[in-house]
Each structure stands twice: as C-alpha cells, then as structure tokens.
Write a protein that holds these residues in place. Structure first.
Motif, PDB file in Angstrom:
ATOM      1  N   PHE A 159       0.865  -1.176   0.000  1.00 19.73           N
ATOM      2  CA  PHE A 159       0.000   0.000   0.000  1.00 19.73           C
ATOM      3  C   PHE A 159       0.902   1.226   0.000  1.00 19.73           C
ATOM      4  O   PHE A 159       2.110   1.111   0.228  1.00 19.73           O
ATOM      5  N   GLU A 160       0.325   2.386  -0.236  1.00 18.07           N
ATOM      6  CA  GLU A 160       1.119   3.604  -0.209  1.00 18.07           C
ATOM      7  C   GLU A 160       1.761   3.756   1.165  1.00 18.07           C
ATOM      8  O   GLU A 160       1.096   3.736   2.199  1.00 18.07           O
ATOM      9  N   GLU A 214      -5.154 -14.830   8.752  1.00 16.42           N
ATOM     10  CA  GLU A 214      -5.697 -14.144   9.924  1.00 16.42           C
ATOM     11  C   GLU A 214      -4.601 -13.371  10.664  1.00 16.42           C
ATOM     12  O   GLU A 214      -4.830 -12.245  11.127  1.00 16.42           O
ATOM     13  N   ILE A 215      -3.417 -13.959  10.775  1.00 13.55           N
ATOM     14  CA  ILE A 215      -2.304 -13.273  11.434  1.00 13.55           C
ATOM     15  C   ILE A 215      -1.870 -12.062  10.619  1.00 13.55           C
ATOM     16  O   ILE A 215      -1.646 -10.970  11.158  1.00 13.55           O
ATOM     17  N   MET A 216      -1.771 -12.215   9.297  1.00  9.92           N
ATOM     18  CA  MET A 216      -1.361 -11.096   8.450  1.00  9.92           C
ATOM     19  C   MET A 216      -2.403  -9.985   8.475  1.00  9.92           C
ATOM     20  O   MET A 216      -2.064  -8.796   8.464  1.00  9.92           O
ATOM     21  N   ARG A 217      -3.675 -10.358   8.509  1.00 10.57           N
ATOM     22  CA  ARG A 217      -4.733  -9.351   8.579  1.00 10.57           C
ATOM     23  C   ARG A 217      -4.612  -8.544   9.883  1.00 10.57           C
ATOM     24  O   ARG A 217      -4.730  -7.310   9.893  1.00 10.57           O
ATOM     25  N   GLU A 221      -3.579  -4.551  10.356  1.00  9.00           N
ATOM     26  CA  GLU A 221      -4.385  -3.657  11.178  1.00  9.00           C
ATOM     27  C   GLU A 221      -3.506  -2.948  12.209  1.00  9.00           C
ATOM     28  O   GLU A 221      -3.687  -1.754  12.481  1.00  9.00           O
ATOM     29  N   ALA A 222      -2.538  -3.666  12.764  1.00 11.29           N
ATOM     30  CA  ALA A 222      -1.612  -3.047  13.714  1.00 11.29           C
ATOM     31  C   ALA A 222      -0.800  -1.943  13.039  1.00 11.29           C
ATOM     32  O   ALA A 222      -0.581  -0.881  13.627  1.00 11.29           O
ATOM     33  N   LEU A 223      -0.361  -2.176  11.808  1.00 11.18           N
ATOM     34  CA  LEU A 223       0.386  -1.154  11.077  1.00 11.18           C
ATOM     35  C   LEU A 223      -0.496   0.065  10.785  1.00 11.18           C
ATOM     36  O   LEU A 223      -0.039   1.205  10.840  1.00 11.18           O
ATOM     37  N   ARG A 224      -1.782  -0.185  10.486  1.00  9.71           N
ATOM     38  CA  ARG A 224      -2.718   0.931  10.249  1.00  9.71           C
ATOM     39  C   ARG A 224      -2.872   1.763  11.519  1.00  9.71           C
ATOM     40  O   ARG A 224      -2.817   2.996  11.485  1.00  9.71           O
ATOM     41  N   VAL A 225      -3.029   1.068  12.652  1.00  9.38           N
ATOM     42  CA  VAL A 225      -3.155   1.774  13.930  1.00  9.38           C
ATOM     43  C   VAL A 225      -1.870   2.545  14.248  1.00  9.38           C
ATOM     44  O   VAL A 225      -1.911   3.647  14.812  1.00  9.38           O
ATOM     45  N   PRO A 257      -6.504  -0.281   4.240  1.00  8.92           N
ATOM     46  CA  PRO A 257      -7.966  -0.287   4.470  1.00  8.92           C
ATOM     47  C   PRO A 257      -8.311  -0.946   5.805  1.00  8.92           C
ATOM     48  O   PRO A 257      -7.575  -1.783   6.321  1.00  8.92           O
ATOM     49  N   ARG A 258      -9.462  -0.562   6.344  1.00  9.09           N
ATOM     50  CA  ARG A 258      -9.903  -1.145   7.615  1.00  9.09           C
ATOM     51  C   ARG A 258     -10.319  -2.603   7.444  1.00  9.09           C
ATOM     52  O   ARG A 258     -10.204  -3.399   8.365  1.00  9.09           O
ATOM     53  N   GLU A 259     -10.856  -2.958   6.282  1.00  9.07           N
ATOM     54  CA  GLU A 259     -11.278  -4.330   6.025  1.00  9.07           C
ATOM     55  C   GLU A 259     -10.535  -4.858   4.806  1.00  9.07           C
ATOM     56  O   GLU A 259     -10.470  -4.196   3.771  1.00  9.07           O
ATOM     57  N   LEU A 260      -9.988  -6.044   4.958  1.00 12.47           N
ATOM     58  CA  LEU A 260      -9.189  -6.638   3.886  1.00 12.47           C
ATOM     59  C   LEU A 260      -9.684  -8.043   3.591  1.00 12.47           C
ATOM     60  O   LEU A 260      -9.977  -8.816   4.497  1.00 12.47           O
ATOM     61  N   LYS A 261      -9.751  -8.388   2.313  1.00 11.33           N
ATOM     62  CA  LYS A 261     -10.079  -9.741   1.892  1.00 11.33           C
ATOM     63  C   LYS A 261      -8.902 -10.295   1.097  1.00 11.33           C
ATOM     64  O   LYS A 261      -8.148  -9.548   0.477  1.00 11.33           O
ATOM     65  N   ASP A 262      -8.751 -11.596   1.097  1.00  8.92           N
ATOM     66  CA  ASP A 262      -7.689 -12.250   0.310  1.00  8.92           C
ATOM     67  C   ASP A 262      -6.337 -11.597   0.586  1.00  8.92           C
ATOM     68  O   ASP A 262      -5.665 -11.100  -0.321  1.00  8.92           O
TER      69      ASP A 262
END
Length: 228
Positions: free
Chosen positions: A103-104, A195-198, A202-206, A213-218
């Motif tokens: 991501f950017e 699940e761990i990567m997701r 999220e930790a990096l976003r915080v 993005p707040r929600e990620l698929k695949d």
C-alpha cells in the motif's frame, strides 16, 4: 520497510494471539529505537559463499567499515555462520530482493533469499540473522506458510522451505545456527496465516500507515500480486 520476519518480532502478546492495538504500540516503541542493525552485506554474500569463493579466513577483514564495532562483530558472526552452513556446498540460485509496495507508504521485502540445491532437492531459504530474536515452532510454521504461498507455489521446482535461525538460544550470548526444513503438513494453514497477516496489517494501520484499508479480503493475494 517490513518483511515476514517482522511479524513474529512485533507480534504481541504472541504470534498466534496477535492483538493489533498492543502490537501497534510494540511497533512504535521498536521503530523509535536507535542503532539500526543491517545484515544486508553478509546476506548478500550467499552466492559467493555457496560457490566456495569466500572462506572463513576472509571474513574478519570484510566487515570493518561500521563506526560502531558491535555492528562489525555481528556482521562477521552472521557471515561465519552462513559459511559454516553453506560454504562450498550445493548450488545457489538468488531470488529477486526487490521490495513490494503493498500500500502507499508500506513496503515489504521478500523473505526468501534464494533457492539452494543440495544435490538432491531444492530448498527456498529464509535466514533470521537477528541475534536476539530466536524463532520458536509457531514462528517457523508461520514463516514457512508465507514462503510457500508467496514464492514456492509459483516455482515449478516446488522447493521446500528451509529456515536458518542464527539467533542465540536461552541465556547464551553465542549464536547457534539451526537449520529447519518444514514440510507443508507442518506449516500453519492458509487460513491461520491470513488471519495473522490481517491482524498485523491492522496493527500497522493503527501505528500510522493510513493507506491500509480497515477491512481486507484475500490478504495473501495482496503480497502475491505482480507489481511493476
């Protein structure tokens, strides 16, 4: 800049129970530390080490440029361990070290350093050069699944994950080289890995990488997708 090895490094309270908020705090604490240690130079010698073009006698004089001597010492230790494990043995096929922009503002460095053929079978090799980050079984299972999904399944030779851990064990201050070969049945499941990567993303976003993005698929496909 991150890599798969950073996930167990920063995960808190543990890899399998990674909490995004606590992990974000851990990331911020660690990244604000001083004296960053880079192992790119000794790791970059792998082709020459495997071909036998570098011996253990060459290593002490190759790492003297750092102003902080402890960095030179650690680079020598890693280079010596790589020589002891792979020096003049088999054949080495380097893998691109080009970073991937997920991501950017978020780049990931490939964890597979190359494919080593020992004369019988091919192994994709990941190396933990960090002295104070010993890898436990769940770390190995996680890393191997990531290696398999993000590199191995695209290689027609079907290489097996081999992880070389060069950390210290227990209360020792001396590195010990531990090679672990991990078969697919010993890896985390793809679901567990994602699940761990997701949770880590999220930790990096915080922690401040707002482009995630707040929600990620695949999740795995984000890292697997070809990029220019």
């Amino acid at each position: 800049m991150f890599q798969l090895l950073d996930v167990p490094k920063f995960a808190y309270p543990s890899l399998s129970e990674l909490d995004p908020i606590q992990t974000a705090n851990n990331i911020l604490d660690r990244l604000h530390g001083k004296s960053f240690m880079s192992y790119s130079r000794p790791l970059g010698l792998m082709p020459k080490i495997v071909r036998g073009e570098i011996t253990s006698a060459d290593i002490p004089s190759m790492f003297t440029s750092n102003k902080e001597e402890w960095k030179n010492v650690n680079q020598r230790e890693v280079a010596k361990s790589l020589y002891d494990s792979f020096g003049g043995k088999g054949a080495w096929y380097p893998v691109s070290s080009k970073e991937i922009q997920v991501f950017e503002g978020l780049w990931f460095r490939p964890s597979v350093k190359g494919v080593w053929f020992d004369g019988k079978a091919p192994f994709m090799v990941a190396i933990n050069p960090r002295k104070r980050q010993p890898l436990v079984q769940e770390h190995l299972a996680f890393l191997a699944r990531g290696m398999h999904e993000l590199y191995g399944i695209d290689d027609p030779n079907d290489p097996v994950p081999l992880i070389l851990d060069l950390s210290v064990e227990g209360k020792s201050d001396i590195r010990s080289a531990r090679k672990t070969i991990i078969r697919e049945w010993q890896m985390f499941s793809l679901h567990e890995f994602e699940e761990i990567m997701r949770a880590f993303l999220e930790a990096l976003r915080v922690a401040g990488i707002d482009a995630i993005p707040r929600e990620l698929k695949d999740v795995t496909d984000i890292f697997r997708r070809p990029r220019s």
